[in-house]
Write an enzyme that holds these catalytic residues in place. Structure first.
Site, short mmCIF file in Angstrom:
data_model
loop_
_atom_site.label_atom_id
_atom_site.label_comp_id
_atom_site.label_asym_id
_atom_site.label_seq_id
_atom_site.Cartn_x
_atom_site.Cartn_y
_atom_site.Cartn_z
CE LYS A 18 -4.57 0.73 0.80
NZ LYS A 18 -5.60 0.01 0.01
CB THR A 78 -3.23 -3.29 0.10
OG1 THR A 78 -4.42 -2.87 -0.55
CG2 THR A 78 -2.46 -4.26 -0.77
#
Ligand SMILES: O=c1[nH]c(=O)c2[nH]c(=O)[nH]c2[nH]1
Length: 325
Positions: A18, A78
């Site tokens: 991320k 994520t």
């Protein structure tokens, strides 16, 4: 001759994660007790706001089926990584972004046994106290109101790997400052370069020099980046103050020599570093008016047109004691 199987000696590239996880932690531990240097009055960070833009990537063979067969059973979403980072910002007891990156990496290893590597980087979002009127008629820094600084920001990168004995080791660590824009209106030159049929640039004996700078550094002992022992921590603010002091002192013959001289000063002030790296970009203004009627010294300049020149240079403590400056 048999053809070699693909990737016999190398492993494939595989990671996911991320980016742009924005974290604002208020009242983090203040950074106190850093080494004082002559180029800087900087004494530490209050950390009333520790702002960071974080990018995390996880590595591990266990993630292969998610790519090859669509099996998500070992996938950490994520979105959960983002929550993990934000939650741990509240648990973090240290005073630096580097320390936070290391703390979060270790927590990822602890939480998820199939994670083999963590690559995490951060861009610090500096907030400066605004000055407000004080009772004595002067000004004092506000305790609660801050102005976000738009230009240069500290950065850090950390890669950690799980070891065979289920501990963790630092694979790579670097800290730095990006987006530093410095201009010196006079007292720089650039001449003596090759003149041939491709040369149109006039020699400059007193040019206004405008540079964009990225400076990164690595510690001899990557753990010093954490800031747990502040006297061994190198503050990006102090590196900026060294760069601007050297710029002011030097009559530089080129950006190349300027960054070299800045690098020597940084390595001299901070013997705990093993490498300093530069990326500079030449944004020297173009002269529009060399003389103006109302001023003895004034000129008029405008921004340069692309393309822009750049220099990339790394230095180690071995560079101390060589060259000039
Ligand atoms: O400091 C400089 N270094 C160069 O290598 C260069 N080349 C150029 O055109 N201007 C400059 N300035």
């Amino acid at each position: 001759m048999k053809t070699k199987p693909l990737r016999e000696t190398t492993t494939r590239t595989m990671y996911y994660g991320k980016g742009d996880v924005f974290v604002y932690r208020t009242y983090a531990k203040p950074l106190k007790g850093i080494k004082q240097i002559p180029e800087s009055a900087f004494f530490g960070r209050k950390n009333t706001i520790l702002g960071m833009d974080i990018r995390i990537a996880l590595k591990g063979e266990a993630f292969l089926p998610s790519f090859t067969t669509g099996d998500n059973s070992l996938v950490i979403a994520t979105d959960s990584m983002k929550n993990f980072i934000l939650y741990h910002a509240g648990e973090y007891e240290g005073a630096t972004m580097e320390g936070f990156l290391e703390y979060v990496s270790k927590e990822f290893f602890k939480q998820y046994a199939h994670v083999q590597g963590v690559v995490i980087s951060g861009r610090q979002l500096p907030f400066i106290e605004v000055d407000v009127p004080a009772e004595d008629g002067g000004f004092k820094p506000s305790a609660t109101v801050f102005r976000q600084r738009q230009l240069e920001y500290p950065v850090a990168l950390l890669e950690m790997a799980r070891t065979e004995d289920d501990d963790y080791e630092i694979v790579e660590q670097s800290s730095g400052i990006e987006g530093l824009h410095l201009v010196k209106v006079r007292g720089s030159s650039f001449h003596g370069y090759i003149k041939d049929e491709f040369t149109t640039l006039p020699e400059a004996f007193d040019r206004p020099l405008f540079i964009y700078l990225t400076i990164r550094w690595r510690y001899k002992n990557g753990k010093d980046a954490r800031g747990k022992y502040p006297v061994n921590y190198v503050c990006a603010e102090q590196v900026v103050h060294i760069a601007q002091t050297v710029f002011a002192e030097e009559n530089s013959p080129s950006i190349q020599h300027l960054v070299y001289t800045i690098g020597k000063r940084i390595l001299d002030r901070f013997p705990q570093l093993t490498e300093v790296m530069f990326e500079s970009n030449n944004r020297t203004w173009e002269t529009v008016l060399d003389e103006i009627p109302s001023s003895l010294e004034g000129k008029v300049f405008t921004d340069p047109q692309p393309p822009y020149g750049f220099q990339v240079f790394s230095m180690t403590p071995e560079d101390l004691g060589t060259g000039e400056g």
